[in-house]
Each structure stands twice: as structure tokens, then as C-alpha cells.
Design a protein around this motif. Structure first.
Motif, mmCIF file in Angstrom:
data_model
loop_
_atom_site.group_PDB
_atom_site.id
_atom_site.type_symbol
_atom_site.label_atom_id
_atom_site.label_comp_id
_atom_site.label_asym_id
_atom_site.label_seq_id
_atom_site.Cartn_x
_atom_site.Cartn_y
_atom_site.Cartn_z
ATOM 1 N N CYS A 34 -49.438 3.718 -10.262
ATOM 2 C CA CYS A 34 -49.486 4.083 -8.839
ATOM 3 C C CYS A 34 -48.626 5.322 -8.582
ATOM 4 C CB CYS A 34 -48.995 2.919 -7.975
ATOM 5 S SG CYS A 34 -50.082 1.485 -7.964
ATOM 6 N N ILE A 35 -47.423 5.358 -9.161
ATOM 7 C CA ILE A 35 -46.561 6.534 -9.007
ATOM 8 C C ILE A 35 -47.188 7.731 -9.713
ATOM 9 C CG2 ILE A 35 -44.276 7.485 -9.498
ATOM 10 C CD1 ILE A 35 -44.286 5.348 -7.342
ATOM 11 N N PHE A 36 -47.806 7.491 -10.871
ATOM 12 C CA PHE A 36 -48.458 8.580 -11.598
ATOM 13 C C PHE A 36 -49.614 9.166 -10.782
ATOM 14 C CE2 PHE A 36 -51.802 9.955 -14.603
ATOM 15 C CZ PHE A 36 -51.113 10.982 -15.230
ATOM 16 N N GLY A 37 -50.375 8.295 -10.114
ATOM 17 C CA GLY A 37 -51.463 8.780 -9.270
ATOM 18 C C GLY A 37 -50.941 9.617 -8.120
ATOM 19 N N THR A 38 -49.824 9.191 -7.519
ATOM 20 C CA THR A 38 -49.207 9.970 -6.451
ATOM 21 C C THR A 38 -48.703 11.306 -6.993
ATOM 22 O OG1 THR A 38 -48.486 7.849 -5.528
ATOM 23 C CG2 THR A 38 -47.558 9.821 -4.564
ATOM 24 N N PHE A 39 -48.184 11.298 -8.205
ATOM 25 C CA PHE A 39 -47.745 12.530 -8.868
ATOM 26 C C PHE A 39 -48.926 13.477 -9.088
ATOM 27 C CE2 PHE A 39 -47.726 14.287 -13.262
ATOM 28 C CZ PHE A 39 -46.832 15.332 -13.064
ATOM 29 N N LEU A 40 -50.060 12.938 -9.521
ATOM 30 C CA LEU A 40 -51.235 13.781 -9.769
ATOM 31 C C LEU A 40 -51.676 14.516 -8.512
ATOM 32 C CD1 LEU A 40 -53.769 11.885 -12.079
ATOM 33 C CD2 LEU A 40 -52.367 13.855 -12.623
ATOM 34 N N THR A 41 -51.688 13.809 -7.376
ATOM 35 C CA THR A 41 -52.198 14.400 -6.142
ATOM 36 C C THR A 41 -51.228 15.394 -5.520
ATOM 37 O OG1 THR A 41 -51.324 12.561 -4.824
ATOM 38 C CG2 THR A 41 -53.573 12.350 -5.642
ATOM 39 N N ARG A 42 -49.976 15.398 -5.939
ATOM 40 C CA ARG A 42 -48.980 16.251 -5.290
ATOM 41 C C ARG A 42 -48.339 17.277 -6.208
ATOM 42 N NH1 ARG A 42 -49.543 11.641 -2.815
ATOM 43 N NH2 ARG A 42 -49.246 11.508 -0.551
ATOM 44 N N SER A 43 -48.692 17.275 -7.478
ATOM 45 C CA SER A 43 -48.042 18.187 -8.408
ATOM 46 C C SER A 43 -48.842 19.457 -8.634
ATOM 47 C CB SER A 43 -47.832 17.480 -9.758
ATOM 48 O OG SER A 43 -49.083 17.117 -10.316
ATOM 49 N N ASN A 55 -50.338 22.875 -4.138
ATOM 50 C CA ASN A 55 -49.215 22.913 -5.067
ATOM 51 C C ASN A 55 -47.890 22.769 -4.324
ATOM 52 O OD1 ASN A 55 -51.038 23.310 -7.053
ATOM 53 N ND2 ASN A 55 -50.574 25.469 -7.402
ATOM 54 N N SER A 56 -46.968 22.018 -4.911
ATOM 55 C CA SER A 56 -45.676 21.811 -4.284
ATOM 56 C C SER A 56 -44.632 21.682 -5.375
ATOM 57 C CB SER A 56 -45.695 20.545 -3.423
ATOM 58 O OG SER A 56 -45.747 19.391 -4.237
ATOM 59 N N ASN A 57 -43.374 21.588 -4.941
ATOM 60 C CA ASN A 57 -42.269 21.428 -5.890
ATOM 61 C C ASN A 57 -41.933 19.961 -6.123
ATOM 62 O OD1 ASN A 57 -41.280 20.877 -3.361
ATOM 63 N ND2 ASN A 57 -39.381 22.056 -3.603
ATOM 64 N N LEU A 58 -42.821 19.055 -5.686
ATOM 65 C CA LEU A 58 -42.542 17.624 -5.821
ATOM 66 C C LEU A 58 -42.898 17.081 -7.205
ATOM 67 C CD1 LEU A 58 -43.788 16.225 -2.382
ATOM 68 C CD2 LEU A 58 -41.515 17.021 -3.011
ATOM 69 N N ALA A 61 -42.186 13.145 -11.683
ATOM 70 C CA ALA A 61 -42.154 12.941 -13.130
ATOM 71 C C ALA A 61 -40.853 12.272 -13.561
ATOM 72 C CB ALA A 61 -42.341 14.272 -13.852
ATOM 73 N N ILE A 62 -39.731 12.699 -12.979
ATOM 74 C CA ILE A 62 -38.435 12.097 -13.308
ATOM 75 C C ILE A 62 -38.399 10.635 -12.851
ATOM 76 C CG2 ILE A 62 -35.970 12.155 -12.777
ATOM 77 C CD1 ILE A 62 -36.255 15.232 -12.598
ATOM 78 N N PHE A 63 -38.877 10.378 -11.622
ATOM 79 C CA PHE A 63 -38.887 9.004 -11.107
ATOM 80 C C PHE A 63 -39.774 8.105 -11.963
ATOM 81 C CE2 PHE A 63 -40.333 5.812 -7.857
ATOM 82 C CZ PHE A 63 -39.108 5.187 -7.710
ATOM 83 N N LEU A 64 -40.935 8.626 -12.375
ATOM 84 C CA LEU A 64 -41.834 7.862 -13.244
ATOM 85 C C LEU A 64 -41.163 7.551 -14.575
ATOM 86 C CD1 LEU A 64 -44.652 6.679 -13.830
ATOM 87 C CD2 LEU A 64 -45.370 8.963 -14.541
ATOM 88 N N ALA A 65 -40.471 8.530 -15.140
ATOM 89 C CA ALA A 65 -39.761 8.298 -16.410
ATOM 90 C C ALA A 65 -38.678 7.237 -16.252
ATOM 91 C CB ALA A 65 -39.152 9.614 -16.906
ATOM 92 N N LEU A 66 -37.979 7.243 -15.127
ATOM 93 C CA LEU A 66 -36.950 6.233 -14.880
ATOM 94 C C LEU A 66 -37.558 4.838 -14.761
ATOM 95 C CD1 LEU A 66 -34.650 8.131 -12.338
ATOM 96 C CD2 LEU A 66 -34.163 7.607 -14.736
ATOM 97 N N ILE A 67 -38.698 4.738 -14.083
ATOM 98 C CA ILE A 67 -39.382 3.438 -13.952
ATOM 99 C C ILE A 67 -39.743 2.891 -15.323
ATOM 100 C CG2 ILE A 67 -41.540 2.359 -13.199
ATOM 101 C CD1 ILE A 67 -41.439 4.223 -10.763
#
Length: 527
Positions: A304-313, A324-327, A332-338
Motif C-alpha cells: 500500500c505504501i509502495f503504491g502511494t510511492f508510485l503515484t507520487r514519485s 513529479n514531486s520531492n516526496l 522510499a525511506i519510510f517503506l524501507a523502515l517498514i
């Protein structure tokens, strides 16, 4: 120099719009503080076994919910009242837009969509906290902390990178409005359903982390989160279906699924969550697949976080991704922590996660469910690989290769046909071990129905193999479900003397999990 007073002095009082923007901003800042306090108080209370600190942490969850919802209400007010001195309103709304689209502009832009995610998350967190305030005293502090860390992440994104309450600097005559493609009734309710699904998986994920952190790895956390998982899965299913319908009407893809990267981002957690809902039954009945279940729910939330990352990266090209954004790096860092936290805890608790039960026979419902799980995970991996392959090749070779519908259809159609077969096979096989005579009796009528459908479709001119198999297997699955309802109602009627229609209703009502699952299978057949 002669200083002359301004004959038309500006009103020194702040405008209503600026007051609402400041209210929204202040509530976001305070909510980050209360979320941080909830994490600290909950973890410290659990460590010291202090009921007072734990209750204080729970109250901070409620406070965070109130503050984030107030912030969201402020932005909705700005949108509905056409406050075009607010940057977000000027970029995403217009005075001539219908009211429902002014409200849906809340999730039409990057900043508002993050606020919607946070709003849904704090509602879920507060409801879960209140629902379990007297239960699971060991688990709840860690569940609260996990939910509030996630909420704090999204609040931080808004405060430091994507603030929805920035002033425009002047009052525009009108706003830019939403993209006309987004002004569709399905699109107005499609994103909230998706978010209700995506965010909903935070609760079972939080309980899984709590169970791993405390070592309380019995099935109590599964019972608690089962309805939460079903609710999230339900909303995600509705969101996917509405999105497919929107794409069919607005984009003219010629089909309800175009294998767009953002579509795939919603399908992948759905596949893993479906696998989880099936494998949980095996753990409840047979004390098996403990490791598999925590891996699945952690992977579902991570997806779910990866999907949110895809739509905003901006790393993938999609017709309905955000600009495109700086998010991207932050996600990616938050996903790695999870992933590090989840799989680190699994590794730490590995000896305690060993299952007590074992597979008794290959011909059993447990083995069919396990095979079903493997097929769903393989399908998810195939979609993930096809979605990310262009990104991987560009990173390695510098040249971006495109992966279109032909690849996904070639790979996933056989997988989904196998999954459709298992949808019919699973209900007919007994737990523990099935005998050959019982299997022959159970499969006779469904197999006959599938064969007749296959021959009939061929006689009417259908020659495509995948289409023939899809219709034949759909008939097979439908026949298994009808047979299960018929046999169950007839057996109940004979035992209790009830007429067939009453026995059918009572049977379904008293066995909602089993027969509700059959209704879902009918839905898959129709789709």
C-alpha cells in the motif's frame, strides 16, 4: 518628507480565508505533536506497565484524530466557499464546478490527497483504540504507536513538503479547476474508496507488529483484525472496480483494465490481502502458517505504501499519477523502515513462530488454500515485475523499455485461470484429508457443468482457448457454490424439519464466514 495617511487603509483584521488556513495549519502542527506524544506515552507505558501512561497515549490518539479532522474540515471549507487566495484552492477548484467536485478536489491534488489519507488513518486509529480499550492490554500500546508513527509520517509530509494551506499571495479571480477527466461521478468516489482500503490495512499491520513485539503470537490478534482486514479489502475492491469503470468511460481503453502502473499499484495489495484472508483460516483451524500470515500482512501494508510511492514519485509514467514531486525519497525511506521493522521482528521471533500443526495430506482443504496463496503471490510478483521492469532497465542500461498489456495478459491470464479453478476446488475438499470416493461425488456435477459449457461455447464458434477455459471454469465454480448451498440447506432441513427456503436462510446466517465467502466467489465469476 510629509507622511500622508492612506485615504483607504486596508482592513487590519485577518480575512476569513486566512483564519481557516491558519486554523488548518495550526491543527496540523498540534496533531504532529500529539501523535509523537501518543507514540512516546504508549511505548513508555508498555515498558513500565503503567495503565495511566497507556491511557494517556490512547487519549492522544483521540486528540490527533480531532486535530487532523479539523484541519481537513478547514480545507473543505476553503474549497466549497471558493477561497482563491489559498494556493491549493486556486490550483484544484473553480467557481463554476459542481459542489460534489469542489469537495472531491480535496483528493484531486497531491497535498489534499495526503490530508485525506491522514484523516482516514486517524479515524481508523481512534475507532480501533476505542473498540479495544478494555481488551488486549499488552498489544494495544504497540498498536497505538504503530498507527501514530504512520500518521506522523503523513502529517510531516504535509508540514514540510506538501502543505495544503499555503497562501497564494493574492486573490485570484477564479481557480484552474480539476482536470475535466477527473470530473466524473465514479472518480468522485473512487479515490476515497481506494484510500479507505489502503489505509485500512494499517490496523491489522499495527496488530501484527504488536504481536511480534510482545511475543503474544496466538490467534487473538487475528480474531481482532479479521473484520478490519475484510473492511479494508472490501473498500479496496470497490475502489478498484470504480477506477476501472472510470478508465473505461473517460479514457476509452476498450476494456476495464489497461494495466496502467497506478492501476497495478492498487491490484498488488489486493492480491496479497486476498491471500492473507484465506491463509488466516488455516492458522485458526490448524495452527499453521504463522510465519506466512505475518509476512503477508506486513507485505500487504508495505505494498500500500509502495503504491502511494508510485503515484507520487514520478518514477513511472501514468495517466493518473500525480506530477513529479520531492516526496519519492521520503516514501522510499519510510517503506524501507517498514520492511526492516517487520521482517526484523519476524527474524527475532522466528523460533516462537513455528507452527504447531502440520499438513496431513496433499488432498485437503489446507493444501488447496496454500496453493491458492502461492498463486496469488505469484500473480502479485508478476504484476510488480511488469510494472517496475522499465524503471529497473533504465537504472541499469540508461534506456527505458516499455511493458504493455500484451506482457501482463500473457503472464497473468494463465495464473488467473488457475486461480479461478482453485476457487471452485477449495470448497469441495474436506479439511485434513479427502478420500477419493468423496471427491468423485463432490466433483461430478460441477465437472459436468463445466464440460457442457465448454462444448456449448465451442459449438457456438468460440475458439480462443483462454475464453473457452474462462467460461468453462466459471460454470464449474458456479456449480460448486450452488451445490454447497443446496446440500447444506437440504441437510439442515432434514435434521431440523425446516422448509428448504427457511433452512437456506438460517444456514447462511449462522455460517456467515463460509457462505459469505461463497458469495464473494460468485462475484469473481461475474467479473
Amino acid at each position: 518628507w510629509i507622511v500622508c495617511p492612506d485615504p483607504f487603509p486596508a482592513d487590519p483584521r485577518p480575512s476569513e480565508s486566512s483564519l481557516m488556513r491558519e486554523l488548518g495549519q495550526i491543527c496540523l502542527v498540534l496533531s504532529l505533536a500529539t501523535a509523537g506524544y501518543a507514540v512516546a506515552a504508549s511505548l513508555l507505558g508498555a515498558r513500565r506497565r503503567s495503565p495511566g501512561l497507556i491511557q494517556s497515549g490512547r487519549n492522544a490518539v483521540y486528540a490527533t484524530a480531532g486535530l487532523v479532522l479539523t484541519s481537513g474540515a478547514s480545507l473543505i471549507y476553503l474549497l466549497v466557499t471558493d477561497r482563491f487566495d489559498a494556493q491549493y484552492v486556486a490550483q484544484n477548484s473553480r467557481a463554476s464546478m459542481a459542489l460534489q467536485y469542489k469537495i472531491s478536489a480535496l483528493w484531486g491534488g497531491m497535498e489534499g490527497s495526503l490530508l485525506l489519507w491522514a484523516m482516514i488513518l486517524v479515524i481508523y486509529s481512534a475507532v480501533a483504540a476505542y473498540q479495544n480499550r478494555q481488551r488486549h492490554p499488552a498489544l494495544m500500546p504497540y498498536a497505538h504507536a504503530t498507527c501514530m508513527v504512520t500518521a506522523g509520517f503523513f502529517i510531516s509530509l504535509m508540514l514540510f513538503s506538501a502543505n495544503p494551506f499555503l497562501p497564494l499571495g493574492f486573490t485570484a479571480a477564479d481557480g484552474q479547476g480539476m482536470n475535466p477527466l477527473l470530473q466524473n461521478p465514479a472518480m468522485a468516489i473512487h479515490p476515497p474508496n481506494l484510500y479507505l482500503g489502503f489505509v485500512g490495512f494499517t490496523i491489522p499491520f499495527a496488530f501484527a507488529i504488536a504481536a511480534l513485539a510482545t511475543g503474544r503470537l496466538d490467534t487473538s490478534w487475528l480474531h481482532t483484525t479479521r473484520r478490519w482486514t475484510i473492511i479494508a479489502w472490501f473498500f479496496l475492491s470497490i475502489g478498484i472496480t470504480l477506477g476501472a469503470q472510470w478508465a473505461y468511460v473517460e479514457l476509452g481503453w476498450g476494456g476495464y483494465w489497461g494495466w496502467d502502473p497506478v492501476e497495478n499499484a492498487s491490484l498488488m495489495p489486493w492480491l496479497l490481502a486476498t491471500a492473507y484472508l484465506h491463509s488466516v483460516m488455516i492458522e485458526e483451524k490448524k495452527q499453521m502458517l504463522r510465519i506466512w500470515n505475518v509476512v503477508l500482512i506486513i507485505s500487504t501494508f508495505a505494498m500500500c505504501i509502495f503504491g502511494t510511492f508510485l503515484t507520487r514519485s514520478g518514477i513511472v509514467s501514468s495517466v493518473h499519477a500525480f506530477a513529479n514531486s520531492n516526496l519519492g525519497p521520503m516514501f522510499a525511506i519510510f517503506l524501507a523502515l517498514i520492511l526492516a521493522l517487520g521482517f526484523g521482528l519476524i527474524a527475532y521471533r522466528l523460533p516462537e513462530l513455528k507452527s504447531d500443526g502440520k499438513l496431513d495430506a496433499v488432498l485437503s482443504r489446507e493444501s488447496s488454500f496454500l496453493f491458492n496463496n502461492l498463486v496469488l503471490v505469484v500473480a502479485c510478483f508478476a504484476v510488480l515485475w511488469g510494472t517496475m521492469f522499465p524503471v529497473v532497465t533504465e537504472a541499469i542500461t540508461g534506456t527505458q523499455m516499455t511493458v504493455g498489456p500484451p506482457f501482463f495478459n500473457r503472464v497473468n491470464v494463465p495464473i488467473m485461470l488457475l486461480l479461478l479453478l482453485l476457487t471452485g476446488v477449495g470448497p469441495l475438499i474436506a479439511w485434513r484429508k479427502a478420500s477419493l470416493p468423496s471427491l468423485q461425488r463432490a466433483f461430478a456435477m460441477p465437472t459436468f457443468s463445466g464440460a457442457v459449457t465448454l462444448v456449448g461455447m465451442f459449438a457456438f464458434g468460440v475458439r480462443d482457448f483462454a475464453s473457452l477455459m474462462a467460461f468453462a471454469l466459471s460454470a464449474f465454480v458456479t456449480a460448486t457454490i450452488l451445490q454447497e448451498f443446496w446440500r447444506g440447506a437440504r441437510a439442515r432441513g432434514s435434521a431440523l424439519g425446516e422448509p428448504f427456503h427457511r433452512a437456506l436462510v438460517n444456514l447462511t446466517w449462522r455460517n456467515k464466514r463460509r457462505y459469505g465467502g461463497y458469495v464473494i466467489h460468485v462475484g469473481i465469476v461475474f467479473m
